[in-house]
Design an enzyme around this catalytic site. Sequence first.
Site: not given
Length: 231
Positions: A118-119
Amino acid sequence: MRTKACLALALVLPAAPQPPTFEEFLAGGGAGAVTPGISEATLDGRLAGVTEPDPAVLEQDRNQPERIQTLDQYLGQRLSARTVRTAREKLRSNGQLLRMIDAEYGVPPPLMVAIWGLESNFGRFTGTHATIQTLVTLAYDNRRSLFRSELFDALAIVEQSGSPPAELKGAWAGAMGQPQFIPSSYRKHAVDFDGDGRADIWTNLPDVFASIGNYLKKSGWQAGEPWGREV
């Protein structure tokens, strides 16, 4: 009568101070004071290439997805079937390394992979903005203390590594590397897991995963406990 009174009051009261120009802001150290461990000469040298705020950074700051999307829209856009499938593949292909880091920090491999995915989309996008320029821009915009502090942490990273400031790159808000650490988080939590002398969260997967594990452990993660419950 009211108009005259307001005019008289305006003439008596001192004018509100004008905010500094960008050049004046930089002349003041970009943050109002020199932090311990960074000399004025070094500060001036590191900021020498910064001549104006980055308009692209300001535009992204004012249009953050978290502010203009609902939670369902945000998750729907980021948790696609393809993303979940990639996460499972990455979990398998990095299994041995992730288990080693789990043994060290007590953070489950699926959680580390989820954060990584997600990052930075599993390391595919770590940012192209010059971090020093980004943080100066955001520190100047409303003179936010968070970004002034992060600017000095970024300068300290450059000072300690000896790398040119332009080599320090990240996302629009100053987050860096595959786990998207802001500079203060990098200084507190980044780990040189493979022992090569540098905590490389940009290209080195052992360091990336260990830094995520160390961040969570130091932030209070308790091994064996669930990360959350749906309500």
